[in-house]
Motif scaffolding. Structure first.
Motif, PDB file in Angstrom:
ATOM      1  N   UNK A  49      34.132  33.108  24.509  1.00 17.46           N
ATOM      2  CA  UNK A  49      34.531  33.065  25.922  1.00 17.46           C
ATOM      3  C   UNK A  49      34.404  31.675  26.521  1.00 17.46           C
ATOM      4  N   UNK A  50      33.189  31.095  26.523  1.00 13.67           N
ATOM      5  CA  UNK A  50      33.053  29.752  27.101  1.00 13.67           C
ATOM      6  C   UNK A  50      33.831  28.687  26.318  1.00 13.67           C
TER       7      UNK A  50
ATOM      8  N   UNK B  29      35.980  25.228  38.218  1.00 16.09           N
ATOM      9  CA  UNK B  29      35.135  26.138  37.439  1.00 16.09           C
ATOM     10  C   UNK B  29      33.689  25.796  37.739  1.00 16.09           C
TER      11      UNK B  29
ATOM     12  N   UNK C  40      29.594  30.356  30.947  1.00 11.97           N
ATOM     13  CA  UNK C  40      30.550  30.961  31.865  1.00 11.97           C
ATOM     14  C   UNK C  40      31.497  31.824  31.047  1.00 11.97           C
ATOM     15  N   UNK C  41      31.475  33.143  31.270  1.00 16.93           N
ATOM     16  CA  UNK C  41      32.325  34.054  30.507  1.00 16.93           C
ATOM     17  C   UNK C  41      33.790  33.847  30.885  1.00 16.93           C
ATOM     18  N   UNK C  42      34.686  34.302  30.000  1.00 12.77           N
ATOM     19  CA  UNK C  42      36.119  34.251  30.277  1.00 12.77           C
ATOM     20  C   UNK C  42      36.566  35.638  30.739  1.00 12.77           C
ATOM     21  N   UNK C  43      37.220  35.690  31.885  1.00 19.60           N
ATOM     22  CA  UNK C  43      37.770  36.950  32.394  1.00 19.60           C
ATOM     23  C   UNK C  43      39.219  37.033  31.917  1.00 19.60           C
ATOM     24  N   UNK C  44      39.602  38.164  31.304  1.00 18.95           N
ATOM     25  CA  UNK C  44      40.974  38.318  30.807  1.00 18.95           C
ATOM     26  C   UNK C  44      41.769  39.192  31.774  1.00 18.95           C
TER      27      UNK C  44
ATOM     28  N   UNK D  43      29.962  25.639  36.373  1.00 18.82           N
ATOM     29  CA  UNK D  43      29.211  25.711  35.125  1.00 18.82           C
ATOM     30  C   UNK D  43      27.722  25.537  35.383  1.00 18.82           C
TER      31      UNK D  43
ATOM     32  N   UNK E 274      43.499  33.956  30.403  1.00 23.31           N
ATOM     33  CA  UNK E 274      42.059  33.750  30.559  1.00 23.31           C
ATOM     34  C   UNK E 274      41.746  33.001  31.859  1.00 23.31           C
ATOM     35  N   UNK E 275      40.745  33.496  32.612  1.00 23.34           N
ATOM     36  CA  UNK E 275      40.302  32.853  33.852  1.00 23.34           C
ATOM     37  C   UNK E 275      38.787  32.661  33.842  1.00 23.34           C
ATOM     38  N   UNK E 276      38.271  31.645  34.607  1.00 21.34           N
ATOM     39  CA  UNK E 276      36.802  31.478  34.676  1.00 21.34           C
ATOM     40  C   UNK E 276      36.185  32.579  35.537  1.00 21.34           C
TER      41      UNK E 276
ATOM     42  N   UNK F  25      37.260  28.314  27.742  1.00 18.07           N
ATOM     43  CA  UNK F  25      37.247  27.541  28.988  1.00 18.07           C
ATOM     44  C   UNK F  25      36.984  26.063  28.715  1.00 18.07           C
TER      45      UNK F  25
ATOM     46  N   UNK G 245      44.943  34.067  26.006  1.00 12.48           N
ATOM     47  CA  UNK G 245      45.152  32.633  25.858  1.00 12.48           C
ATOM     48  C   UNK G 245      44.995  31.898  27.182  1.00 12.48           C
TER      49      UNK G 245
ATOM     50  N   UNK H 161      42.875  43.505  29.912  1.00 15.18           N
ATOM     51  CA  UNK H 161      41.784  43.038  30.775  1.00 15.18           C
ATOM     52  C   UNK H 161      40.461  43.130  30.048  1.00 15.18           C
ATOM     53  N   UNK H 162      39.434  42.476  30.577  1.00 13.84           N
ATOM     54  CA  UNK H 162      38.122  42.512  29.956  1.00 13.84           C
ATOM     55  C   UNK H 162      37.408  41.186  30.134  1.00 13.84           C
ATOM     56  N   UNK H 163      36.267  41.071  29.490  1.00 12.39           N
ATOM     57  CA  UNK H 163      35.467  39.853  29.584  1.00 12.39           C
ATOM     58  C   UNK H 163      35.146  39.396  28.172  1.00 12.39           C
ATOM     59  N   UNK H 164      35.381  38.117  27.867  1.00 14.00           N
ATOM     60  CA  UNK H 164      35.037  37.590  26.543  1.00 14.00           C
ATOM     61  C   UNK H 164      33.776  36.745  26.673  1.00 14.00           C
TER      62      UNK H 164
END
Lengths: 244, 244, 244, 244, 244
Positions: free
Chosen positions: D157-158, C47, C55-59, C49, C64-66, D161, D131, D149-152
């Motif tokens: 969001x962070x 990841x 760093x937003x979370x991509x869903x 940083x 959840x992904x970085x 992670x 999750x 899908x989307x961005x948190x």
């Protein structure tokens, strides 16, 4: 954002006084010190460096000098700067560094030079002082009046406190000035007061001449502006007066 | 906001001189150094890195070069940058780092190249110098005139002082330039002065040609603007003149 | 303002190549890498940083992904970021961190992907390269043309230099793109070039379809805007034409 | 710009869950947590301090409480803040500090509460989750839908992670909300979901009442604005209709 | 951006209370403390220095005083500042430094003085308090009302929390004030409350006189503005009324 004084000469003599002239109202401190340094041939002793602000090089007859620093003449040291960095954090750091340097070179009394705004000043400018101790006040007793009240800002105000926190005497000499342009006349009065307080005999005739040149130039500018205004009014009038 | 010089070559020879050309009035320093480096095949020796400003990659025939750094040619080192970072703190740090690097690679004399604004320059540009010591002044005696007075800013001004504070000789060579566009003609005069002062024999014909191309392009632009203005006036006139 | 890469997997295999795709002109690097990573199922390894930028979370399907980091596929590593932080200091730190990480995971050659603006591009986009060494240049010889001249900025430019300063080979592959919207067509050409240079066989049909969808959407928007403009003109005309 | 959690109680029990409610869309997290804390009498355990932003004092019946911190109730800990500091660097540091604190007090699963914008929401708001692991996903399976899908962004969001990087499970519960004003109705659905997932039995009737009050107040405001608009139109019409 | 308190006196006696008056709504804290300090002859004990903000020198009868610091009178210490630095980071650091200093000089209870906005206040201003503990609350029980709810910001709010985090009792005394100009009347009520709570007998007649002067000056200004408005209306009316 550090402020440093870097030694130019190998050895610096002990100095009883440090006299401060940072750009401010009417530039009286800068003009007074530049005059004393030139007139008496004081030697450059320290360059002042502000961490994030380059120190320009002043050129005089093909030779390079620092634009901010300390000059030494016998037991007197003079701090001055050609250009003002008025960011509050820098002003604070300069005050601290000058007070610290003063202690290091044996200074017992810091003398700040400042202008005090007198917009409608017609006569000779009056001189005032404000001191941190009786002993510092004595320096200008009989030469200037104690200032009733007010706030001293710029480098002078915090330098008075910083000197005091380090156990040094400190006094500010304030001279009245319209403050709208550099004022060699007020600076000349300051030099005369220093002569009297410190037993110097610096000639002020060049400052007086410069003051007369400036006064004359201002007078001429005012005249020209009035003339110009009068002519514009005349040019403008005919068509307006035609049907009067 | 640190400024670093990172070594590219494994070994750097001792250099007697460092010649500085940072972007400034008329770009004369940059143009002069870029010309000498290309013409004489100086080798890249250090990349300059500013902590918070990426160093771009310059591409030339499919190969990548740093856009700021030091090149070496025999006992001469050349500091230059294609792009100007004029933030005061960066300018100050560059000056310090260049002076420091100079000391590290054995430099005895720093030569700053700068333009001096001459808006109405018609004839050949004059050359001036300002030095920190007699020895540094000697370098350009007979080649340029000592500068009477003024202030040297940019990287050159503080670099003169920083060199001096490290015990190095330092001198600034200043050339007159209108300063309104990059000026290879003034740069050419600078290179000729370096030839004479340092015993080089760099050919300046390409700079002269570039100067002629620029002069011609400027001339054409001026002509076209005048023509255009004349035509706009003609277009505009008929309706206004109709009832004259 | 530090930039860190934090390891997600317990063990990272040695990687011969690191391929960089940071947001830039036409987003070609990001699109190309996102496509390769998805198409080939590369694994998240680090990841990225940035100290003062969350760093937003991509869903994706409830998981959840970085949004920025490094993915690994066999002996290839891919650095990419969904969102651009273009502050100069961050761009510089990213370049340094990616070069440092490359060295740590055994990378021998850094491949930067970038767009080169071609506003009036009609035909197939051309490919260019610029390298720090002969060996790096070889990678794209016969696949792309050496770039004559120019400046490479963004993350790619300083990353080329940072790789070089660490003894790594580095080369930038540049593809023409109008650069006015994300350009999967140019990204598709980049992936084909990577296929050829690195012996991969990534299918690009989805990129081609996306390119067609975008081309069609752009075409429709242009049509709709023209139609709308025509109708507004018609609406506006009657009253103006009435007395014609 | 450090963010610190300073312990108020002498001893903090181990907590299995940390539930996060930082100001965001519809304020659902803040409202839900404030409600649970008040309703169940959770104890203040940590004050959150941001280095360069004073923590205000909240007054309730002559007594002073911190406006941001962590409350504890059995094996649950709740992080919330009354006021949002949305500077990116602060959001990042809060995420790191909350994840770090979670690890220190034995948390196994971080639960983030967030709103998801549904501008035209008419029916009951839907619940979604995203999750970092299968185990974290299980918490809300059957209670909410996996988010496609989307961005948190925000703190949630962070924080997902950061929790994941420290080996903790993390899941975000998202509830639909118009997001145009604080939304206790959506918060009430969130509390019900927490009841089901964590085996709590928090009464939500006060949130429902507050939701009805807000709905009624919004309804009245809309009515008043419509009425006002109608009257302004009537006032405006006569003169315009006079000659119709 | 550090905030420091530098000791002026060689020895500082233990103080049971620290009373805080930083510039805020109606300036009530500053006015109240300046009055007590002057009226009772409290001694300057500490200068407050903000790292990047010079502390001005206040002049009184030719003598220089710091514009921010702590004065001591028996077992009471008073923190006040003539000028407000409202940058959030500075406010936070001041709160921390004052709490820290309190602990160092043996303070058991911090008393914050603040205004609470009452725009239409006609009668005597009411007094409220909010405390961090029962013991702190007792100080003003019977003198002021417990504040139902609200948020305390400025230096007072975080100082209450910072005191509490250091194990000190802390209470805020709030007085109603229109808050549109410095309000010696409200300050006078604050001094009377301090008299009662701390067993002092500070005379408030000068504050009452100042309040009357200000009330009269405000009244005169309002009168003059009304008169002026009336005359402007008269001047304007004739031409408008002509055809009525």
């Amino acid at each position: 954002m550090e402020v440093e004084f870097i030694r130019l000469a190998d050895e610096i003599p002990e100095c009883e006084f440090l006299i401060e002239g940072y750009p401010g109202i009417g530039m009286v401190g800068v003009i007074a010190i530049r005059h004393v340094v030139t007139e008496c041939g004081a030697e450059p002793a320290f360059v002042m460096k502000i961490e994030d602000m380059p120190t320009a090089a002043i050129v005089h007859e093909g030779r390079v000098y620092p634009s901010a620093g300390v000059f030494v003449l016998d037991d007197l040291s003079f701090f001055y700067a050609e250009q003002a960095d008025m960011r509050p954090g820098v002003v604070q750091k300069i005050s601290e560094s000058v007070a610290e340097l003063s202690r290091e070179i044996g200074v017992e009394c810091i003398v700040c030079l400042a202008g005090i705004r007198a917009p409608d000043l017609e006569d000779e400018p009056s001189l005032y002082y404000a001191a941190t101790s009786d002993k510092a006040a004595e320096l200008f007793e009989g030469i200037a009046e104690p200032l009733k009240g007010g706030t001293i800002t710029g480098v002078s105000g915090p330098l008075l406190l910083e000197g005091s926190l380090r156990g040094l005497d400190a006094v500010c000499l304030l001279v009245e000035t319209p403050g709208t342009y550099p004022d060699p006349k007020a600076a000349s009065r300051v030099v005369e007061a220093l002569n009297e307080a410190l037993g110097l005999s610096v000639d002020v005739s060049k400052l007086e001449e410069e003051a007369e040149r400036i006064a004359k130039a201002v007078e001429e500018t005012v005249q020209r502006l009035r003339e110009q205004q009068r002519m514009e009014e005349e040019e403008a009038e005919p068509t307006e007066r035609m049907f009067v």
